[in-house]
Design an enzyme around this catalytic site. Structure first.
Site, short mmCIF file in Angstrom:
data_model
loop_
_atom_site.label_atom_id
_atom_site.label_comp_id
_atom_site.label_asym_id
_atom_site.label_seq_id
_atom_site.Cartn_x
_atom_site.Cartn_y
_atom_site.Cartn_z
N GLY A 9 0.82 -1.21 0.00
CA GLY A 9 0.00 0.00 0.00
C GLY A 9 0.85 1.25 0.00
O GLY A 9 0.48 2.28 0.57
N ASP A 31 -2.33 -8.10 -4.22
CA ASP A 31 -3.42 -8.15 -3.26
C ASP A 31 -2.89 -8.93 -2.06
O ASP A 31 -2.71 -10.15 -2.14
CB ASP A 31 -4.63 -8.84 -3.88
N VAL A 32 -2.62 -8.26 -0.96
CA VAL A 32 -1.96 -8.91 0.17
C VAL A 32 -2.81 -10.00 0.80
O VAL A 32 -2.28 -10.85 1.54
CB VAL A 32 -1.53 -7.89 1.23
N ASN A 51 1.73 -1.94 5.32
CA ASN A 51 0.86 -0.78 5.43
C ASN A 51 -0.51 -0.99 4.78
O ASN A 51 -1.47 -0.31 5.14
CB ASN A 51 1.53 0.44 4.79
N SER A 84 -2.70 1.14 14.80
CA SER A 84 -3.44 2.40 14.85
C SER A 84 -3.71 2.71 16.32
O SER A 84 -3.77 1.80 17.16
CB SER A 84 -4.77 2.26 14.10
N TYR A 114 -12.17 -2.76 11.59
CA TYR A 114 -10.88 -2.06 11.53
C TYR A 114 -10.23 -2.04 12.91
O TYR A 114 -9.04 -2.37 13.05
CB TYR A 114 -11.09 -0.64 11.02
N VAL A 115 -10.99 -1.66 13.92
CA VAL A 115 -10.46 -1.60 15.29
C VAL A 115 -9.95 -2.97 15.71
O VAL A 115 -8.86 -3.09 16.30
CB VAL A 115 -11.55 -1.09 16.25
N LYS A 150 -6.60 -3.85 14.03
CA LYS A 150 -5.44 -3.09 14.50
C LYS A 150 -5.00 -3.55 15.89
O LYS A 150 -3.81 -3.56 16.20
CB LYS A 150 -5.76 -1.59 14.48
#
Length: 261
Positions: free
Chosen positions: A18, A69-70, A96, A148, A163-164, A167
């Site tokens: 990314g 595409d990871v 990233n 994050s 997302y949380v 991370k």
């Protein structure tokens, strides 16, 4: 070894997933400015090519742009193979690449939850695994994962449960890999950025969209969002010999947001 030598990355080879936009490009630039040759990869090949050409022109290092595409193991295997074919080694990996989907947890579709976990968490693991295999053979390496501040503490202003979760998991994965691989002289650490204006955060920070920017800004003691150079230093630190006694740590770069709690 003097301080300049400690931070010197001349002729090192770094992969940044990314790495063509936002904080990814900033980290790619920082590594290149310290002397590293940089492999920039993402699903957007055109973006990677443009960023690679700009960095090569500005710094004089060698660059390589690849589509990857990871979350796809075959793509990650090809990324490592092509990077080694071009440069013969991999010294640094910056994980990233990531996505985010907002929304309340009770409204989130399973497919969206799984998509975020697949890119952010599984993608980070796959890249660590494939690059780690090479680094174990070569008995050295630096891996930097992107966490994050939301992996430490969420906020009522923004709801992004998947997302949380990813991370927070990346912070734990970083510790696990660091403990397992330090015996191979592989240093695994993470960076936890605060709020940086990027394409991903634009829906939250832009005043003409969700309009949370002013409220989030008030939560930052530095009274500003992250800037275009604020991640370069810590990235170079964790990629260089200067961090050779830092193992399994997550460095927070957030203008003091978490220091208030």
């Amino acid at each position: 070894m003097n301080v300049k030598q400690l931070f010197d990355l001349t002729d090192q080879v770094a992969i940044v997933t990314g790495g063509y936009t936002g904080i990814g490009k900033q980290m790619s630039e920082g590594l290149a400015e310290a002397g590293a040759n940089v492999v920039i990869c993402a699903r957007n090949l055109d973006g990677c090519v443009q960023a690679a050409e700009e960095i090569k022109k500005d710094t004089g290092v060698k660059t390589l742009a690849l589509r990857c595409d990871v979350s796809n193991s075959h793509d990650v295997e090809a990324l490592v193979k092509e990077s080694l074919s071009k440069f013969g080694k991999i010294d640094i990996l910056v994980n990233n690449a990531g996505i985010a989907m907002g929304g309340l947890p009770e409204d989130m579709e399973l497919k969206d939850w799984e998509s975020v976990l697949k890119v952010n968490l599984t993608g980070t693991f796959l890249c660590c695994r494939e690059v780690g295999r090479f680094m174990i053979k070569s008995r050295r390496g630096k891996i930097i994962n992107l966490a994050s501040i939301m992996g430490f503490q969420t906020t009522e202003l923004v709801s992004a449960p998947a997302y949380v979760t990813t991370k927070g998991a990346i912070i734990a994965l970083t510790r696990e890999l660091a403990v397992r691989w330090i015996r191979h002289n592989i240093y695994v650490n993470a960076i936890a950025p605060g709020w940086f204006p990027t394409q991903m955060t634009d829906p939250v920070l832009s005043p003409d969209k969700m309009g949370k920017g002013d409220e989030l800004l008030r939560s930052i003691p530095a009274r500003r969002f992250g800037g275009e150079h604020d991640l370069k230093g810590v990235t170079v630190l964790l990629a260089s010999p200067a961090s050779d006694y830092i193992v399994g740590q997550t460095i927070i770069v957030d203008g003091g947001t978490l220091a208030r709690y």
